[in-house]
Enzyme design. Sequence first.
Site, PDB file in Angstrom:
ATOM      1  N   CYS A  44      79.473   4.961   5.818  1.00 15.50           N
ATOM      2  CA  CYS A  44      80.324   6.158   5.952  1.00 15.50           C
ATOM      3  C   CYS A  44      80.719   6.698   4.579  1.00 15.50           C
ATOM      4  O   CYS A  44      80.784   7.917   4.381  1.00 15.50           O
ATOM      5  CB  CYS A  44      81.598   5.824   6.733  1.00 15.50           C
ATOM      6  N   ARG A 121      77.584   8.637  14.571  1.00  8.58           N
ATOM      7  CA  ARG A 121      77.429   9.621  13.481  1.00  8.58           C
ATOM      8  C   ARG A 121      76.849  10.904  14.078  1.00  8.58           C
ATOM      9  O   ARG A 121      75.634  11.016  14.246  1.00  8.58           O
ATOM     10  CB  ARG A 121      76.492   9.068  12.401  1.00  8.58           C
TER      11      ARG A 121
HETATM   12  C1  BEZ Z   1      79.290   1.710   7.848  1.00  3.22           C
HETATM   13  O1  BEZ Z   1      78.848   1.033   6.946  1.00  3.22           O
HETATM   14  O2  BEZ Z   1      79.667   2.868   7.667  1.00  3.22           O
HETATM   15  C2  BEZ Z   1      79.369   1.137   9.216  1.00  3.22           C
HETATM   16  C3  BEZ Z   1      78.367   0.288   9.622  1.00  3.22           C
HETATM   17  C4  BEZ Z   1      78.428  -0.250  10.903  1.00  3.22           C
HETATM   18  C5  BEZ Z   1      79.487   0.060  11.741  1.00  3.22           C
HETATM   19  C6  BEZ Z   1      80.468   0.948  11.321  1.00  3.22           C
HETATM   20  C7  BEZ Z   1      80.414   1.495  10.054  1.00  3.22           C
END
Ligand code: BEZ
Length: 207
Positions: A44, A121
């Site tokens: 993110c 996302r």
């Molecule tokens: C992330 O790295 O943004 C992420 C990865 C897996 C689940 C939620 C966020």
Amino acid sequence: MPRIGDIAPNFQSMTTFGKIDFHEYINGKWALLFSHPADFTPVCTTEMSGFALDKDFFDQHDTKLIGLSIDSIHSHIAWVNNVREKTGVLLDFPIIADIDMSVAKLYGMLQPGESETAAVRAVFFMDPNKKIRLIMYYPLNVGRNMEEIKRALQALQTADANACAMPLNWKPGEKVIVPPPKTMEDLDKRLNSGLEMVDFYLAKRTL
Ligand code: BEZ
């Protein structure tokens, strides 16, 4: 769950820029509404920083940005500040604090098979009439492609401005597809048009 062609559902939410009415925020511009699973997570952070680093591009394309995750406003503020301190990148667009999941549910961003508590996302592309024109959904563990987000926006805007369609892998500057003829008269005009043609239904032109 909103679909392509629907008017984007309106909502009022607290964001890192204060309380926002979504339709007022769009205000006759193009808009991208994008969700991410959680603050203080690695993928993110790369994605939200990517939107921030391309803010000039979106401004030049008359496009407002607004992010969302199922986190509190305090978490958003702490994360935005942390990203600024650690990387020098300011997330200079509002991020919705959707702690009650109301906006995530309204936009189908909560997809329980993937996660019951974190938004997937998503990217919703809205035109200046607030109509949803394109939707992307990515899972939690795969970041989006900013080049594709920008290309898709340019393709939509170029198609609108020139009444054309975009072929596979189209990029700005490349030839576009002329809509197929709808009458015999148009067909005859097409056959005598001198356009680059595979057959009457697949013709391209330079803009
Ligand atoms: C992330 O790295 O943004 C992420 C990865 C897996 C689940 C939620 C966020």
